[in-house]
Write an enzyme that holds these catalytic residues in place. Structure first.
Site, PDB file in Angstrom:
ATOM      1  N   TRP A 107      30.858 -30.824  -5.668  1.00  0.00           N
ATOM      2  CA  TRP A 107      30.361 -31.859  -4.753  1.00  0.00           C
ATOM      3  C   TRP A 107      31.534 -32.455  -3.993  1.00  0.00           C
ATOM      4  O   TRP A 107      32.690 -32.182  -4.343  1.00  0.00           O
ATOM      5  CB  TRP A 107      29.595 -32.958  -5.535  1.00  0.00           C
TER       6      TRP A 107
ATOM      7  N   ASP B 167      33.408 -39.976   3.563  1.00  0.00           N
ATOM      8  CA  ASP B 167      32.691 -41.165   4.047  1.00  0.00           C
ATOM      9  C   ASP B 167      31.313 -41.299   3.387  1.00  0.00           C
ATOM     10  O   ASP B 167      31.005 -40.575   2.435  1.00  0.00           O
ATOM     11  CB  ASP B 167      32.594 -41.125   5.584  1.00  0.00           C
TER      12      ASP B 167
ATOM     13  N   GLU C 118      29.629 -38.152   3.059  1.00  0.00           N
ATOM     14  CA  GLU C 118      30.326 -37.166   2.248  1.00  0.00           C
ATOM     15  C   GLU C 118      31.031 -36.128   3.129  1.00  0.00           C
ATOM     16  O   GLU C 118      31.018 -34.938   2.838  1.00  0.00           O
ATOM     17  CB  GLU C 118      29.344 -36.545   1.236  1.00  0.00           C
TER      18      GLU C 118
ATOM     19  N   GLU D  51      14.188 -39.110   3.230  1.00  0.00           N
ATOM     20  CA  GLU D  51      15.543 -39.495   3.645  1.00  0.00           C
ATOM     21  C   GLU D  51      15.635 -39.541   5.168  1.00  0.00           C
ATOM     22  O   GLU D  51      16.168 -40.482   5.747  1.00  0.00           O
ATOM     23  CB  GLU D  51      16.510 -38.439   3.088  1.00  0.00           C
TER      24      GLU D  51
HETATM   25  C1  BGC Z   1      24.072 -38.570   1.881  1.00  0.00           C
HETATM   26  C2  BGC Z   1      24.726 -39.612   1.015  1.00  0.00           C
HETATM   27  C3  BGC Z   1      23.846 -39.970  -0.157  1.00  0.00           C
HETATM   28  C4  BGC Z   1      23.380 -38.728  -0.898  1.00  0.00           C
HETATM   29  C5  BGC Z   1      22.338 -39.039  -1.954  1.00  0.00           C
HETATM   30  C6  BGC Z   1      23.685 -37.378   1.022  1.00  0.00           C
HETATM   31  O1  BGC Z   1      23.057 -36.419   1.811  1.00  0.00           O
HETATM   32  O2  BGC Z   1      24.956 -38.155   2.908  1.00  0.00           O
HETATM   33  O3  BGC Z   1      24.976 -40.790   1.755  1.00  0.00           O
HETATM   34  O4  BGC Z   1      24.532 -40.822  -1.019  1.00  0.00           O
HETATM   35  O5  BGC Z   1      22.813 -37.818   0.011  1.00  0.00           O
HETATM   36  O6  BGC Z   1      21.224 -39.669  -1.413  1.00  0.00           O
END
Ligand code: BGC
Length: 395
Positions: free
Chosen positions: A131, A181, A184, A348
């Protein structure tokens, strides 16, 4: 005629957008139910229980906002359980953090692979899947979330002292180091919204009254240092094509805007909401990233084609509400309610307006359809509902 209170203004605006009070009440109750149904028996909050790439993991970033939503809903017990879990997980990392600090102070290179992770298994371990680990924002955010919740509900913050010490010591030692960031990405940059989260953590714990005198004083100094660094470096100076300047910058040296930067204003208060910088930052986000109240992460986003994120519409709405623009906030809230599935689950992101549609299928092939439900979306929904005065105080 008597002036309308914020909840009445919000409800009227929601009605104008075709959203009924009944649907809002249902989505509030459902959001609480999704979060608490999927909360682990030990208190951990999974990011998304079913999504292939997130399954089995809890992120401090998601958890900070999700628990804040739950706290505003009034569910003190389950929020306490979450912070108990984080505190326990971090307390178990005391030795690891001491070693990292010792190594750093000896001037040795600390590889990213040795840092505390970004996401934990529910047992508090590092994951076994690769990750984008090493993101400091979550450590600042957890401190902010725990202190905010404790203050709101009169909970004794000292019960999480050992975990708070670990989070603080880690963030204090490594805040200047570049890391991934919120999304990620870009480990080689210093990100404005990461600095905002660190500021919030340092500021909260510096005044939290639970750390020893030396740590408290250092936290106060660091809050100032981070804020100064942000203001001096992560700000655009204007360019011919950008009449909105100065605004906060995605990273030091990158004049693009990122919707996560709104958090530097509300809730993290690294810059005052009334400042020109804050007003310009929200304007730039709305101009470049908001389409019909659905907010994109950043212009170059290709993840699932670069759709609109419910949690970011809530974040911009939260900023609007904090600035006194209830109607504006309600417009974002209305958009979010309209993205929920019939059963109330919130994804999301949604694909109605993709920035890079040619990348969408590649991600579906890799990880399956978009994470749904995403607990962070539900948490942000509860936060904005509360800002608009729509959560019954009887919970
Ligand atoms: C996002 C992160 C988030 C993670 C888990 C990723 O795709 O970029 O901001 O913490 O998913 O939800």
């Amino acid at each position: 005629m008597k002036a309308m209170n914020p909840a009445q203004v919000a409800l009227q605006e929601l009605q104008n957008h075709g959203v009924s009070k009944q649907r809002i009440d249902f989505l509030i109750a459902h959001s609480h139910s999704v979060i608490t149904t999927f909360q682990e028996p030990n208190g951990a909050l999974p990011a998304s229980p079913t999504f292939s790439a997130y399954k089995g993991y809890a992120w401090l970033r998601d958890g900070a906002f999700t628990s804040e939503g739950l706290s505003r809903f009034g569910d003190v017990v389950n929020v306490n359980r979450y912070h108990d879990w984080v505190s326990g997980v971090l307390t178990a990392r005391r030795g690891q953090v001491d070693e990292l600090i010792a190594k750093n102070r000896r001037g040795e290179e600390v590889p990213v692979s040795e840092m505390l992770p970004t996401r934990f298994t529910f047992e508090g371990m590092d994951g076994s899947d690769p990750w984008w680990d090493f993101q400091t924002d979550g450590y600042g955010m957890w401190i902010w979330a725990a202190t905010t919740h404790a203050t709101r509900h009169g909970v004794d913050l000292a019960k999480w002292r050992t975990g708070l010490e670990v989070a603080f010591d880690f963030a204090a030692e490594f805040w200047e180091r570049n890391c991934y960031d919120w999304w990620e990405e870009h480990i080689d940059q210093t990100h404005g919204s990461t600095l905002g989260a660190l500021f919030a953590g340092f500021e909260a714990i510096g005044n939290g009254g639970v750390l020893d005198t030396a740590r408290s004083a250092r936290a106060q100094e660091l809050a100032k240092a981070v804020q100064t660094y942000l203001l001096e470096n992560a700000v655009t100076t204007g360019r011919a094509t950008d009449p909105i300047a100065p605004h906060l910058a995605k990273w030091v040296g990158n004049p693009a805007v990122d919707a996560s930067l709104a958090a530097c204003i509300t809730p993290f208060h690294a810059i005052s909401g009334e400042s020109e910088l804050a007003v310009n930052t929200i304007d730039a986000i709305e101009r470049d990233l908001s389409f019909n109240f659905g907010v994109h992460r950043f212009a170059a986003d290709v993840f699932f084609g670069g759709g609109q994120w419910l949690l970011l519409s809530c974040l911009v709405g939260w900023n609007k509400a904090a600035a006194g623009d209830i109607k504006g906030a309600a417009a974002y809230f209305a958009w979010v309610t309209q993205q929920a599935l019939e059963n109330g689950d919130m994804p999301e992101q949604v694909p109605g307006h993709l920035l890079h549609a040619d990348h969408q299928q590649r991600w579906i092939d890799k990880w399956g359809t978009v994470a749904t439900p995403l607990l962070w979306s539900h948490g942000m929904f509860l936060i904005l509902a509360d800002e608009l005065g729509l959560i019954s105080k009887e919970n």
